[in-house]
Design an enzyme around this catalytic site. Structure first.
Site, PDB file in Angstrom:
ATOM      1  CE  LYS A  75      -3.846  -1.810   2.837  1.00  0.00           C
ATOM      2  NZ  LYS A  75      -4.974  -1.623   1.940  1.00  0.00           N
ATOM      3  NE  ARG A  85     -11.312  -9.496  -1.374  1.00  0.00           N
ATOM      4  CZ  ARG A  85     -11.759  -8.598  -2.259  1.00  0.00           C
ATOM      5  NH1 ARG A  85     -12.229  -8.988  -3.425  1.00  0.00           N
ATOM      6  NH2 ARG A  85     -11.730  -7.318  -1.963  1.00  0.00           N
TER       7      ARG A  85
HETATM    8  N1  BES Z   1      -7.971  -3.652   4.828  1.00  0.00           N
HETATM    9  C1  BES Z   1      -8.248  -3.245   3.512  1.00  0.00           C
HETATM   10  C2  BES Z   1      -9.557  -2.464   3.372  1.00  0.00           C
HETATM   11  C3  BES Z   1      -9.617  -1.136   4.092  1.00  0.00           C
HETATM   12  C4  BES Z   1      -9.397   0.043   3.396  1.00  0.00           C
HETATM   13  C5  BES Z   1      -9.959  -1.070   5.426  1.00  0.00           C
HETATM   14  C6  BES Z   1      -9.479   1.247   4.054  1.00  0.00           C
HETATM   15  C7  BES Z   1     -10.034   0.135   6.081  1.00  0.00           C
HETATM   16  C8  BES Z   1      -9.808   1.305   5.405  1.00  0.00           C
HETATM   17  C9  BES Z   1      -8.338  -4.452   2.578  1.00  0.00           C
HETATM   18  O1  BES Z   1      -7.551  -5.523   2.939  1.00  0.00           O
HETATM   19  C10 BES Z   1      -7.862  -4.011   1.232  1.00  0.00           C
HETATM   20  O2  BES Z   1      -6.724  -3.665   1.136  1.00  0.00           O
HETATM   21  N2  BES Z   1      -8.754  -4.050   0.257  1.00  0.00           N
HETATM   22  C11 BES Z   1      -8.431  -3.656  -1.058  1.00  0.00           C
HETATM   23  C12 BES Z   1      -8.964  -4.713  -2.002  1.00  0.00           C
HETATM   24  C13 BES Z   1      -8.528  -4.530  -3.414  1.00  0.00           C
HETATM   25  C14 BES Z   1      -7.057  -4.834  -3.555  1.00  0.00           C
HETATM   26  C15 BES Z   1      -9.358  -5.440  -4.281  1.00  0.00           C
HETATM   27  C16 BES Z   1      -9.076  -2.304  -1.335  1.00  0.00           C
HETATM   28  O3  BES Z   1     -10.202  -2.104  -0.895  1.00  0.00           O
HETATM   29  O4  BES Z   1      -8.428  -1.465  -1.933  1.00  0.00           O
HETATM   30 MN    MN Z   2      -5.581  -5.358   2.191  1.00  0.00          MN
END
Ligand code: BES
Ligand code: MN
Ligand code: ZN
Length: 492
Positions: free
Chosen positions: A275, A349
Site C-alpha cells: 500500500k 477475504r
Molecule cells: N484492509 C483493507 C480495506 C480497508 C481500506 C480497510 C481502508 C479500512 C480502510 C483491505 O484488505 C484491502 O486492502 N482491500 C483492497 C482490495 C482490493 C485490492 C481489491 C481495497 O479495498 O483497496
Molecule cells: Mn488489504
C-alpha cells in the site's frame, strides 16, 4: 467510572454537578427539572429560559451556578430537542455529548443526573438508564495507555430518581448499559493498540483469557494441514505466526447457535502489492472485526446471552518479505475451491474464506462476519455506516438491531454479475473483482465459502476508525458492530 442509582430528591444531593433537561420550547420546567428549578427558587425559569433564551435545542447546554441554594455546586441544563423526535438513540447520543462537555468545562469528580426520558419523555425507565449509561461511558472513553500525562477523568456518575418504584429497573438498565459500553470500549482499546504490540498470538492470548469461554487456538501451520490454504498464505510473509482462534460460549438452553467471524489482520501492509503510505497509516485497525468479536465474547457470559456463539478469528499479519505469497499464486481453501491471487492486498477475504468454511462445518443456524474489508465501502458509505450484504431476513434483523443500538448498517446488493467479475483463467476464482462494485464483489467472493443459508457480511472499513466524532463517540476507533450485535443477540 463508578456507576450507581440513588433514590433521593435532587435538591439533597451532594455532588459537583447535576444534569437536568429541557425539551425544546418548554417555558415552565416540570418533572425532575421542575423540582430542581423550585429548589433553586426559579433560577432555571427566570434566568436560563426567560433571560438567556435557552431554547432546548438537542445537545444545547447551559451551566448554572447554584450559590448554595442546593447542595450541588452546579447544574448543567441540557436541551433534548423536540419532544416528538426524542428516543433512546437520541438519549444515548446526548449522554455521550453531555459527559464530554462536563469533563471539558467543569472537570468534576462526581456527576449526578436525572433519569432523562423516563418522566415527561414517557420512555421505559430501564431502557433510559441503559441508554444514559451506554452514552456516558462511550462518550467518556479515552485511550491513554501510552500517554505519560493522563487527562482529567470523572470518578463517579449517579442517576438520581425520586420514584422508589423504578429504582430497580434503573439498576438493571445501568448494569446492562455498563456491560455493553465496556464491551465496545474494550474493542476500541484493541483497535487503538499498535500493531507492534498486537500480533496474532496476542489476539489468541486475549481470547484464551476470557472466563466462561472455551477457546481453541490452531497454529498457522496446523491450519494449513487442515486445509486452510488461503488463510495460511496471507501470513507467510510475516515474522509473526498466524493463529486461528475459535471461542465457544455455550449457555444452558441456547435459543440458537451462531458463528460470529471477525477479520483479524493485525497489520495490513498490502503484502507484495504494498500500500502507499497514506493508505497504510490506519492499518493497525484491520483487526477491528476481530476486536468486535472479542468484545462480545469477553462479556457474553455477564450479558447472559441466550445464544450459543462461536467466535472465530483467522488472525494474520499481511507483510511483504522473501517468504510472502505472490500475485499469481494459487491457493486452496478448506472447502477445496482454488483461488488465484490477483492482489495480495485483497487478503481479508482469503482469511475469511477459510473461516467461513470452518464455520459452515459447525452446522450453526446463522453465520455473521464482520470485517474492514474494502476501501470501496469507505467510498460508498463514508464513516457514517457499515455496509451489510447477505440473506435478506438476517440483514433486516441486523439492520433493526443496529438502529436500536445507535449504529447504522446499510444494505448493498449481491447480484450474480458480482460473482462473474471474479472469474479466473487458471483457478476456480480470483480474489479481486476489478474497479467497480468492490464491496459487492468482495461479498460475492465470501459467499462461495458459505454453505449456511443464513449468512450476513458486515463491511466496517469506513466506520471502524473515524477522523471525526460520530453521534457522540470521539474520533478514532468506534467499536463498530459491538452494540448492534449485542442488541441482536439480546432479542427474543
Ligand atoms: N484492509 C483493507 C480495506 C480497508 C481500506 C480497510 C481502508 C479500512 C480502510 C483491505 O484488505 C484491502 O486492502 N482491500 C483492497 C482490495 C482490493 C485490492 C481489491 C481495497 O479495498 O483497496
Ligand atoms: Mn488489504
Ligand atoms: Zn485488509
Amino acid at each position: 467510572m463508578e456507576l450507581s442509582v440513588k433514590n433521593a430528591s435532587l435538591a439533597d444531593i451532594e455532588t459537583d454537578v447535576i444534569i437536568v433537561n429541557l425539551f425544546k420550547g418548554v417555558k415552565t420546567p416540570a418533572g425532575a427539572t421542575g423540582a430542581v428549578d423550585s429548589a433553586l427558587g426559579g433560577l432555571i425559569t427566570d434566568f436560563v429560559i426567560n433571560k438567556d433564551k435557552f431554547e432546548g435545542d438537542f445537545g444545547q447546554t447551559y451551566i448554572l451556578q447554584t450559590y448554595g441554594k442546593i447542595k450541588a455546586a452546579k447544574v448543567l441544563v441540557v436541551g433534548l430537542g423536540e419532544a416528538k423526535d426524542f428516543d433512546l438513540t437520541k438519549l444515548r447520543e446526548l449522554s455521550a455529548k453531555v459527559i464530554k462537555k462536563c469533563e471539558a468545562t467543569l472537570k468534576p469528580k462526581k456527576v449526578s443526573s436525572i433519569l432523562h426520558g423516563a418522566g415527561i419523555g414517557g420512555l421505559d425507565p430501564k431502557a433510559c438508564a441503559q441508554a444514559i449509561i451506554e452514552g456516558t461511558l462511550l462518550g467518556a472513553y479515552k485511550y491513554e495507555k501510552y500517554k505519560t500525562k493522563k487527562a482529567h477523568s470523572i470518578d463517579s456518575f449517579e442517576i438520581v430518581e425520586l420514584n422508589q418504584d423504578i429504582i430497580g429497573q434503573a439498576k438493571e438498565g445501568i448494569k446492562q448499559g455498563e456491560l455493553i459500553a465496556k464491551a465496545t470500549n474494550f474493542a476500541r482499546d484493541l483497535v487503538n493498540e499498535p500493531a507492534m504490540t498486537l500480533h496474532p498470538s496476542e489476539l489468541a492470548e486475549i481470547a484464551l483469557s476470557f472466563k466462561g469461554i472455551d477457546t481453541t487456538v490452531i497454529d498457522g501451520k496446523d491450519a494449513l494441514q487442515m486445509g486452510m490454504g488461503a488463510f495460511y498464505a496471507v501470513g507467510m510473509g510475516s515474522e509473526h505466526d498466524s493463529k486461528f482462534i475459535h471461542m465457544k460460549y455455550i449457555p444452558k438452553n441456547p435459543a440458537k447457535k451462531i458463528a460470529l467471524i471477525g477479520k483479524g489482520v493485525t497489520f495490513d501492509s498490502g503484502g507484495l502489492d504494498i500500500k502507499p503510505a497514506s493508505s497504510m497509516r490506519e492499518m493497525k485497525g484491520d483487526m477491528s472485526g476481530a476486536a468486535c468479536v472479542l468484545g462480545i465474547m469477553k462479556y457474553a457470559k455477564e450479558l447472559n446471552l441466550n445464544i450459543e456463539i462461536h467466535g472465530i478469528i483467522a488472525a494474520v499479519e499481511n507483510m511483504p518479505s522473501g517468504k510472502a505469497y505472490h500475485p499469481g499464486d494459487i491457493l486452496t481453501a478448506l472447502n477445496g475451491k482454488t483461488i488465484e491471487v490477483d492482489n495480495t492486498d485483497a487478503e481479508g477475504r482469503l482469511t475469511l474464506a477459510d473461516a467461513l468454511c470452518y464455520a459452515s462445518d459447525l452446522k450453526v443456524d446463522e453465520i455473521i462476519d464482520i470485517a474492514t474489508l474494502t476501501g470501496a465501502c469507505c467510498v460508498a458509505l463514508g464513516q457514517e455506516a457499515a455496509g451489510i450484504l447477505g440473506d435478506q431476513n438476517l440483514v433486516d434483523k441486523l439492520k433493526n438491531s443496529a438502529d436500536s443500538a445507535g449504529e447504522r448498517f446499510w444494505q448493498m446488493p449481491l447480484y450474480k454479475e458480482h460473482l462473474e467479475a471474479l472469474k479466473s483463467d487458471v483457478a476456480d476464482l480470483k480474489n479481486t473483482g476489478g474497479r467497480l462494485a468492490g464491496t459487492m464483489t468482495a461479498g460475492a467472493f465470501l459467499k462461495e465459502f458459505v454453505t449456511c443459508p443464513k449468512w450476513a457480511h458486515i463491511d466496517i472499513a469506513g466506520c471502524a476508525i473515524t477522523d471525526k466524532e460520530i453521534r457522540g463517540i470521539s474520533k478514532g476507533p468506534q467499536g463498530s458492530g459491538v452494540r448492534a450485535l449485542i442488541y441482536y443477540f439480546g432479542e427474543k
